[in-house]
Motif scaffolding. Structure first.
Motif, short mmCIF file in Angstrom:
data_model
loop_
_atom_site.label_atom_id
_atom_site.label_comp_id
_atom_site.label_asym_id
_atom_site.label_seq_id
_atom_site.Cartn_x
_atom_site.Cartn_y
_atom_site.Cartn_z
N ASN A 1 0.82 -1.21 0.00
CA ASN A 1 0.00 0.00 0.00
C ASN A 1 0.86 1.26 0.00
N THR A 2 1.95 1.22 0.74
CA THR A 2 2.83 2.39 0.78
C THR A 2 3.45 2.67 -0.59
N LEU A 3 3.92 1.60 -1.24
CA LEU A 3 4.52 1.77 -2.58
C LEU A 3 3.47 2.25 -3.59
N TYR A 4 2.26 1.70 -3.50
CA TYR A 4 1.22 2.10 -4.45
C TYR A 4 0.79 3.55 -4.22
N ASP A 5 0.75 3.98 -2.94
CA ASP A 5 0.41 5.37 -2.64
C ASP A 5 1.43 6.32 -3.25
N ALA A 6 2.70 5.89 -3.26
CA ALA A 6 3.77 6.78 -3.73
C ALA A 6 3.90 6.78 -5.25
N PHE A 7 3.79 5.60 -5.87
CA PHE A 7 4.11 5.50 -7.30
C PHE A 7 2.95 4.99 -8.16
N GLY A 8 1.86 4.56 -7.55
CA GLY A 8 0.79 3.93 -8.32
C GLY A 8 -0.35 4.82 -8.72
N ASN B 1 14.23 5.12 0.13
CA ASN B 1 14.78 5.27 1.47
C ASN B 1 14.06 6.35 2.28
N SER B 2 13.27 7.18 1.58
CA SER B 2 12.58 8.27 2.27
C SER B 2 11.13 7.94 2.57
N LEU B 3 10.67 6.75 2.21
CA LEU B 3 9.29 6.38 2.47
C LEU B 3 9.14 5.80 3.88
N TYR B 4 7.94 5.99 4.43
CA TYR B 4 7.63 5.47 5.76
C TYR B 4 6.42 4.53 5.66
N VAL B 5 6.50 3.45 6.46
CA VAL B 5 5.43 2.46 6.48
C VAL B 5 4.76 2.52 7.85
N LYS B 6 3.43 2.50 7.85
CA LYS B 6 2.68 2.56 9.11
C LYS B 6 2.62 1.16 9.71
N SER B 7 3.08 1.06 10.96
CA SER B 7 3.08 -0.24 11.64
C SER B 7 1.73 -0.51 12.28
N ALA B 8 1.63 -1.69 12.92
CA ALA B 8 0.35 -2.08 13.52
C ALA B 8 -0.04 -1.18 14.69
N ASN B 9 0.96 -0.63 15.42
CA ASN B 9 0.64 0.24 16.55
C ASN B 9 0.53 1.71 16.16
N THR C 1 2.78 3.63 14.55
CA THR C 1 4.02 4.40 14.38
C THR C 1 4.50 4.33 12.93
N GLN C 2 5.21 5.36 12.49
CA GLN C 2 5.76 5.44 11.14
C GLN C 2 7.18 4.89 11.16
N VAL C 3 7.41 3.85 10.39
CA VAL C 3 8.72 3.19 10.34
C VAL C 3 9.36 3.47 8.98
N PRO C 4 10.60 3.98 8.96
CA PRO C 4 11.27 4.18 7.66
C PRO C 4 11.40 2.85 6.91
N LEU C 5 11.10 2.90 5.61
CA LEU C 5 11.20 1.68 4.79
C LEU C 5 12.62 1.14 4.77
N SER C 6 13.59 2.02 4.92
CA SER C 6 14.99 1.61 4.87
C SER C 6 15.38 0.73 6.04
N GLN C 7 14.59 0.73 7.14
CA GLN C 7 14.91 -0.10 8.30
C GLN C 7 14.57 -1.56 8.07
N LEU C 8 13.67 -1.84 7.14
CA LEU C 8 13.27 -3.23 6.94
C LEU C 8 13.48 -3.73 5.50
N ALA C 9 14.01 -2.85 4.63
CA ALA C 9 14.21 -3.26 3.24
C ALA C 9 15.34 -2.45 2.61
N HIS C 10 15.91 -3.00 1.59
CA HIS C 10 16.88 -2.26 0.76
C HIS C 10 16.60 -2.61 -0.71
N TRP C 11 17.03 -1.72 -1.59
CA TRP C 11 16.75 -1.96 -3.01
C TRP C 11 18.04 -2.29 -3.76
N GLU C 12 17.89 -3.11 -4.81
CA GLU C 12 19.01 -3.52 -5.66
C GLU C 12 18.66 -3.22 -7.12
#
Length: 661
Positions: free
Chosen positions: A354-361, A393-401, A403-414
């Motif tokens: 959902n975060t990726l689609y909100d940004a680029f979709g 690296n600048s996107l944030y994902v909303k967690s279950a509680n 809070t906004q978590v930077p996407l870079s903390q749980l993923a990296h791109w190649e």
């Protein structure tokens, strides 16, 4: 044509143009023969009856054998057969109607209109022209007497003509359909596979600006973007509408050659141009005109040999603008997610999606309604962030509680290379290597170059390589051409054999054809025209036209042998002099009927010109040769028939003697 549902198009109009020479042939032969009896003192009605009775079988032979030539065209297969069926039917019906008119209406009109004028009432022009005609006939008689003294040499000339026809057929450049100038040029642009939409638009506009500066261009239509026509972002289309031919003064091919050097200076994009054709058998649109496909279950191996094929063909001088539709160098960004970290932070994969689609979709999040209109509200990141993968690296994902978590903390791109498109032919991946012909080169030369490159790169057996579209149809037609010509000859032989009840005389008539083939192919080579399917139709029509001369000679020679008991030498000599005038008249009628096609201009003239060139060239040379070779061949075959006759007679009498004993 109306009853069969045919339209007035390039092919039926070609048939009607050619038929103008055929239609008058039968009437010319009929009127000339009736006029001869009137000048000998017969009354018009008697002359019409005697002349039509004498020439009637000749006209039937001419008509039936000419229609027989067209029969193989009716049974041609593939696309070419379907295209030329209308041509053959239109021409055959026209010839049939003209024969009926010549056997009925023409003699009736002669009996009512023609009158004998005494020499005192004839004009000065008539006397002078008649003197010219008589002197030409007398010259022909003297030269024919001389040729008949050297029969063996003349026979060798006939054989040499046959050999020369075969040699020229092998040597002449071969093609499929001539390249037409329809006034429209189709362009396909191609930029690097990692190009953005904005950059593609800028580069495409530079191409359009250069094209519009050319004085021959009227207007241009250009578009880019992925849709049903452009399958990838790095390709675009340009349609160039040219000014009328009389204003620009040069062909569409010459326009392409003039603007291509300027287009080559535009960096980061390439434009492939080809004239739009009215008559084509392509089932797919490629960057250039002719197509060669490679099919392989292994995409890696397919890409390797496609590049080798393009590289090898680019070094060949007979082809230009070599390209392929291989699109495997696009930029790809793969997001690698640490699922354990995401689970610990209470983030599901759907949240990342959902975060990726909100940004680029381009998600529609609301609609604004006004009194006059409504506006869709679309959420996306700003355009300047859409072209850089580091935006991830600048996107944030909303967690279950919450809070906004930077996407870079749980993923990296190649970054990697990606397929922009994967072509298929049947069930397997396939690529298309396309090319244009170099100036002055024929499609047959290009086919040989492709086969040569394929052999050099040692393509593995797992790759199925074949020509497609026009090139494939050309190969099929090239294989069928000798069969088609042979079928026409066999059909004519059978028909003439039935009409004359003879095995020998049809061969005499067919022997006149090699000279027409030499003249036709030489005319094509002199004018720089390739031997195409249209030229093949001209060769087949020549078979029907040229044999008319021999039919008229042999008909009267046989009649002289039968009624006046003349030897073969004297009978054929008398027939040649008697039939010289109608032979010249019918040949000139057919030749002049082909001149508008050979010399005509305008849109689509390239398609019609080879037909006219083959007919005109073939008639000119065959007329010069057959007037002398046909009598010699008739004499030789008559002697052969006389030698065979006693044996046949003895063979037929043997069973009777046996039964009598």
């Amino acid at each position: 044509m109306y009853l069969l549902g045919y339209s007035l198009n390039n092919l039926t109009l070609m048939a009607l143009t050619i038929s103008t020479g055929f239609v008058v042939d039968d009437a010319i032969v009929m009127i000339e023969n009736i006029t001869r009896f009137i000048e000998e003192g017969e009354k018009p009605m008697v002359a019409a009856l005697k002349g039509s009775q004498q020439i009637g079988f000749t006209i039937i032979s001419l008509t039936v054998s000419l229609i027989a030539v067209l029969i193989p065209l009716l049974f041609m297969g593939d696309v070419v057969g379907r295209l030329f069926r209308e041509f053959a039917v239109t021409l055959a019906v026209t010839i049939l109607v003209s024969a009926v008119v010549s056997l009925t209406l023409t003699p009736m009109m002669c009996s009512r209109i023609l009158r004998h004028k005494p020499a005192s009432e004839q004009s000065r022009f008539y006397h002078s022209s008649e003197k010219v005609f008589n002197s030409v006939i007398a010259f022909y008689g003297r030269t024919l007497r001389f040729v008949l003294q050297y029969k063996f040499v003349t026979l060798m000339v006939t054989i040499a003509t046959l050999v020369l026809t075969l040699v020229l057929y092998v040597v002449v450049p071969k093609g499929f359909f001539p390249v037409q100038d329809t006034g429209v040029i189709l362009g396909i642009s191609e930029a690097p596979q990692n190009v953005s939409f904005a950059s593609m638009a800028q580069r495409q506009q530079k191409l359009v600006d250069i094209v519009l500066k050319d004085l021959a261009v009227d207007n241009v239509s250009s578009f880019i973007g992925v849709d049903g026509t452009n399958t990838t972002l790095n390709s675009g289309r340009i349609q160039i509408n040219l000014k009328p031919l009389d204003q620009r003064g040069i062909s569409a091919t010459q326009v392409i050659q003039r603007i291509q050097p300027q287009l080559a200076n535009v960096e980061g994009i390439q434009l492939f141009l080809q004239p739009l054709q009215d008559l084509t058998v392509e089932d797919r649109v490629s960057r250039t005109q002719f197509q060669y496909s490679l099919e392989d279950p292994d995409p890696v191996e397919l890409a390797k040999y496609t590049r080798l094929m393009v590289s090898g063909l680019s070094k060949e001088s007979v082809v230009t603008d070599v390209a392929s539709d291989l699109q495997d160098q696009g930029l790809g960004a793969q997001l690698v997610i640490d699922r354990d970290t995401a689970a610990r932070l209470g983030i599901a994969m759907a949240d990342v999606d959902n975060t990726l689609y909100d940004a680029f979709g381009q998600r529609q999040v609301s609609t604004i309604f006004t009194q006059l209109n409504q506006y869709h509200v679309v959420m996306e990141v700003s355009p300047e962030f859409q072209t850089d993968p580091s935006t991830l690296n600048s996107l944030y994902v909303k967690s279950a509680n919450g809070t906004q978590v930077p996407l870079s903390q749980l993923a990296h791109w190649e970054q990697s290379s990606a397929q922009l498109s994967i072509g298929h032919q049947g069930q397997f991946p396939a690529t298309v290597v396309s090319f244009n012909l170099a100036p002055g080169k024929a499609l047959g030369d290009a086919v040989q170059a492709v086969n040569r490159v394929e052999a050099n790169i040692k393509m593995p057996a797992s790759i199925n390589a074949s020509f497609q579209g026009t090139a494939a149809a050309f190969q099929t037609s090239l294989a069928n051409e000798p069969i088609l010509i042979l079928a026409a000859l066999i059909t004519v032989y059978i028909v003439l054999g039935v009409l004359y009840e003879s095995y020998i005389h049809p061969i005499t008539i067919i022997s006149t054809l090699p000279s027409a083939g030499v003249g036709a192919i030489l005319a094509l080579m002199i004018t720089g025209t390739e031997f195409s399917v249209i030229a093949l139709i001209g060769i087949i029509l020549l078979i029907g036209i040229v044999k008319k001369n021999a039919i008229m000679m042999i008909d009267f020679a046989l009649q002289a042998e039968r009624d006046e008991h003349l030897p073969a030498d004297e009978a054929i000599f008398k027939a040649c002099l008697l039939r010289f005038r109608p032979i010249m008249m019918t040949t000139m009628a057919a030749l002049l009927g082909g001149l508008p096609l050979a010399l005509g201009g305008g849109v689509g003239a390239e398609l019609r010109r080879p037909l006219g060139i083959t007919i005109v060239g073939g008639l000119i040379l065959s007329q010069l040769l057959t007037l002398y070779t046909t009598p010699v061949i008739y004499i030789y075959f008559d002697r052969l028939a006389q030698r065979m006759k006693p044996r046949n007679l003895e063979a037929s009498l043997e069973p009777q003697h046996a039964s009598g004993d």
